[in-house]
Write an enzyme that holds these catalytic residues in place. Structure first.
Site, PDB file in Angstrom:
ATOM      1  N   SER A 137      37.315  11.291 -21.249  1.00  0.00           N
ATOM      2  CA  SER A 137      37.688   9.889 -21.286  1.00  0.00           C
ATOM      3  C   SER A 137      39.098   9.781 -21.857  1.00  0.00           C
ATOM      4  O   SER A 137      39.615  10.723 -22.470  1.00  0.00           O
ATOM      5  CB  SER A 137      36.699   9.135 -22.189  1.00  0.00           C
ATOM      6  OG  SER A 137      37.164   7.847 -22.531  1.00  0.00           O
ATOM      7  N   TYR A 150      31.678   8.493 -30.265  1.00  0.00           N
ATOM      8  CA  TYR A 150      32.128   8.570 -28.871  1.00  0.00           C
ATOM      9  C   TYR A 150      33.480   9.277 -28.780  1.00  0.00           C
ATOM     10  O   TYR A 150      33.665  10.194 -27.980  1.00  0.00           O
ATOM     11  CB  TYR A 150      32.220   7.158 -28.293  1.00  0.00           C
ATOM     12  CG  TYR A 150      32.615   7.119 -26.833  1.00  0.00           C
ATOM     13  CD1 TYR A 150      31.686   7.407 -25.841  1.00  0.00           C
ATOM     14  CD2 TYR A 150      33.911   6.789 -26.446  1.00  0.00           C
ATOM     15  CE1 TYR A 150      32.027   7.367 -24.501  1.00  0.00           C
ATOM     16  CE2 TYR A 150      34.276   6.741 -25.114  1.00  0.00           C
ATOM     17  CZ  TYR A 150      33.321   7.031 -24.137  1.00  0.00           C
ATOM     18  OH  TYR A 150      33.682   7.002 -22.806  1.00  0.00           O
TER      19      TYR A 150
END
Length: 267
Positions: A137, A150
Site C-alpha cells: 500500500s 496497518y
C-alpha cells in the site's frame, strides 16, 4: 501485448474473492492462466470458480494447512505453479495504545498471510522459476495517522519482498511488491461513506474531495492495479525483482502539505 501471455501458466491468488484480488483473477484468466483463488468462503470467491480454468479454495491464507491445500489444487490444475499473488488483507485503525488484538489481527491478516503463502509455495515456484507479487500500500512507504498496525504490516511486506528477491533470485524466483494508493474497493467505499457523512458528502463526492490533491485527481480502479500485478507476475518483467512499484495515481510524488497550502492560497 500478447493477450494470452499466461497461457499454460498457473497462478495462485490469496484474497482472490474481492477487490484487487478478484480483478487480478479475472484479468489473468482472460489472458490464459489457470487461476486458483484462496480466501474466505463468500460470493466473491464463488465468482472466481466460474472463470475459465479456475478454482476456488475456501480458507485462510495465514493457515499452513489451507495454503498447502491451495498449492495442491494449483499443481493439480496445471501440474505447475508459475506465480503467487498475495492480496489477502484488511484495513484497520488505531494507535499502539489501542487494544492489542487489533495489532495482532492486522499483522496476521496482512503480513502472516504473505509469509505463510510464499513459504508454502516456494518449492513449486523454484521448480518453474516463478514470480511472487505482494500487494502492500501507499501505507507501506508513508505513515497513515491512526493506523499503526496497518502501516506497520504494509511496511513489513516491502521488507519481506526484498528478502525473497535476495534469497531466491539465485534460484530463479522473482519477488516484487505493488503499493496502491486509493483504490475503489468495497473496503475504501466504506471509509468514504463514513468520512463523507461527516461532511455531508455522498460517496462519489468524498472520492472527488480525497483526490483533489492527487496528481491524477482520482482513485484507481481494481482493474488498473490488476494490470500492474499482471506485468510483475508475467514474462514481460523477467528482469524485475526486488522492486517497489508505486501505483498510487502519483500521490507519493508530491508534497501534499505544500500542495494544500498552495490550494488554500489560491482560493
Amino acid at each position: 501485448m500478447n493477450t494470452r501471455e499466461f497461457a499454460g501458466r498457473t497462478v495462485l491468488i490469496t484474497g482472490g474473492g474481492g477487490g484487487i484480488g478478484y480483478a487480478t483473477a479475472e484479468l489473468l484468466a482472460e489472458r490464459g492462466a489457470a487461476v486458483v483463488a484462496l480466501g474466505p468462503d463468500d460470493p466473491g470467491l464463488d465468482k472466481v470458480a466460474q472463470l475459465p480454468r479456475s478454482a476456488a479454495v475456501p480458507g485462510d491464507a495465514a493457515d499452513e494447512n489451507d495454503v498447502h491445500r491451495a498449492v495442491g489444487v494449483a499443481l493439480g490444475n496445471g501440474g505447475r505453479l508459475d506465480a503467487v499473488v498475495c492480496c489477502a488483507g484488511i484495513g484497520t485503525f488505531g494507535t499502539v495504545l489501542d487494544p492489542e488484538p487489533v495489532w495482532r489481527d492486522t499483522l496476521r491478516a496482512n503480513l502472516d498471510t504473505a509469509y505463510v503463502t510464499t513459504r508454502r509455495a516456494l518449492p513449486a515456484l523454484i521448480d518453474t522459476g516463478g514470480a511472487i507479487v505482494l500487494v502492500s500500500s501507499l501505507a507501506g512507504t508513508l505513515a497513515v495517522p491512526g493506523s499503526a498496525a496497518y502501516t506497520t504490516s504494509k511496511h513489513a511486506l516491502i521488507g519481506l519482498t526484498r528478502s525473497l528477491a535476495a534469497d531466491f533470485g539465485p534460484l530463479g524466483v522473482r519477488a516484487n511488491v505493488v503499493c496502491p494508493g486509493a483504490v475503489r474497493t468495497a473496503m475504501l467505499d466504506r471509509v468514504m461513506d463514513e468520512a463523507g457523512s461527516r461532511s455531508g458528502l455522498d460517496r462519489d463526492a468524498a472520492y472527488r474531495h480525497a483526490g483533489s490533491l492527487v496528481p491524477l485527481r482520482r482513485a484507481a480502479e481494481p482493474s488498473e492495479i490488476a494490470e500492474v500485478i499482471a506485468f510483475l507476475a508475467g514474462p514481460r518483467s523477467a528482469v524485475v525483482t526486488g522492486a517497489v512499484l508505486m501505483a498510487d495515481c502519483g500521490v507519493s510524488a508530491v508534497d501534499l502539505s505544500l500542495s494544500a497550502l498552495d490550494q488554500n492560497m489560491t482560493h
